[in-house]
Design a protein around this motif. Sequence first.
Motif, PDB file in Angstrom:
ATOM      1  N   GLY A  58       6.643 -51.047 -22.831  1.00 19.74           N
ATOM      2  CA  GLY A  58       7.317 -50.397 -23.949  1.00 19.74           C
ATOM      3  C   GLY A  58       8.018 -51.320 -24.917  1.00 19.74           C
ATOM      4  N   MET A  59       7.585 -52.581 -24.992  1.00 17.02           N
ATOM      5  CA  MET A  59       8.187 -53.512 -25.962  1.00 17.02           C
ATOM      6  C   MET A  59       7.524 -53.342 -27.316  1.00 17.02           C
ATOM      7  N   ARG A  60       8.339 -53.396 -28.366  1.00 15.28           N
ATOM      8  CA  ARG A  60       7.803 -53.315 -29.723  1.00 15.28           C
ATOM      9  C   ARG A  60       8.098 -54.578 -30.529  1.00 15.28           C
ATOM     10  N   SER A  61       9.000 -55.403 -30.036  1.00 15.54           N
ATOM     11  CA  SER A  61       9.363 -56.641 -30.722  1.00 15.54           C
ATOM     12  C   SER A  61       9.978 -57.591 -29.704  1.00 15.54           C
ATOM     13  N   THR A  62      10.454 -58.720 -30.158  1.00 15.06           N
ATOM     14  CA  THR A  62      11.109 -59.683 -29.275  1.00 15.06           C
ATOM     15  C   THR A  62      12.381 -59.059 -28.704  1.00 15.06           C
ATOM     16  N   GLN A  63      12.521 -59.149 -27.384  1.00 14.38           N
ATOM     17  CA  GLN A  63      13.723 -58.624 -26.749  1.00 14.38           C
ATOM     18  C   GLN A  63      13.919 -59.284 -25.386  1.00 14.38           C
ATOM     19  N   LYS A  64      15.067 -59.070 -24.790  1.00 17.52           N
ATOM     20  CA  LYS A  64      15.347 -59.604 -23.468  1.00 17.52           C
ATOM     21  C   LYS A  64      14.621 -58.786 -22.419  1.00 17.52           C
ATOM     22  N   VAL A  65      14.065 -59.498 -21.419  1.00 21.81           N
ATOM     23  CA  VAL A  65      13.377 -58.864 -20.306  1.00 21.81           C
ATOM     24  C   VAL A  65      13.875 -59.500 -19.016  1.00 21.81           C
ATOM     25  N   THR A  66      13.603 -58.845 -17.889  1.00 21.43           N
ATOM     26  CA  THR A  66      13.864 -59.447 -16.605  1.00 21.43           C
ATOM     27  C   THR A  66      12.563 -60.096 -16.138  1.00 21.43           C
ATOM     28  N   MET A  67      12.701 -61.168 -15.364  1.00 19.05           N
ATOM     29  CA  MET A  67      11.524 -61.897 -14.924  1.00 19.05           C
ATOM     30  C   MET A  67      11.773 -62.408 -13.508  1.00 19.05           C
TER      31      MET A  67
END
Length: 70
Positions: A58-67
């Motif tokens: 559900g990402m639409r642009s640059t954003q913080k994610v968990t990895m």
Amino acid sequence: MFNPSGLTAAHRSLPFGTCLRVGNPKTGKSVKVRVNDRGPFTKGISLDLSAGAARAIGMRSTQKVTMKRC
């Protein structure tokens, strides 16, 4: 080979073939991806997801994610 629709990612230092679980805290969705490319080379960005992987969480642009490694 890189496939924009696939579940892959680029990372500067992790070995090729590394499995990562990447999550979007905003949607609560996560996906398993394989590192198969180098990059990104933009300061402050440590992971570049393929369009298919970004769409899956559900990402639409640059954003913080968990990895986390699988």
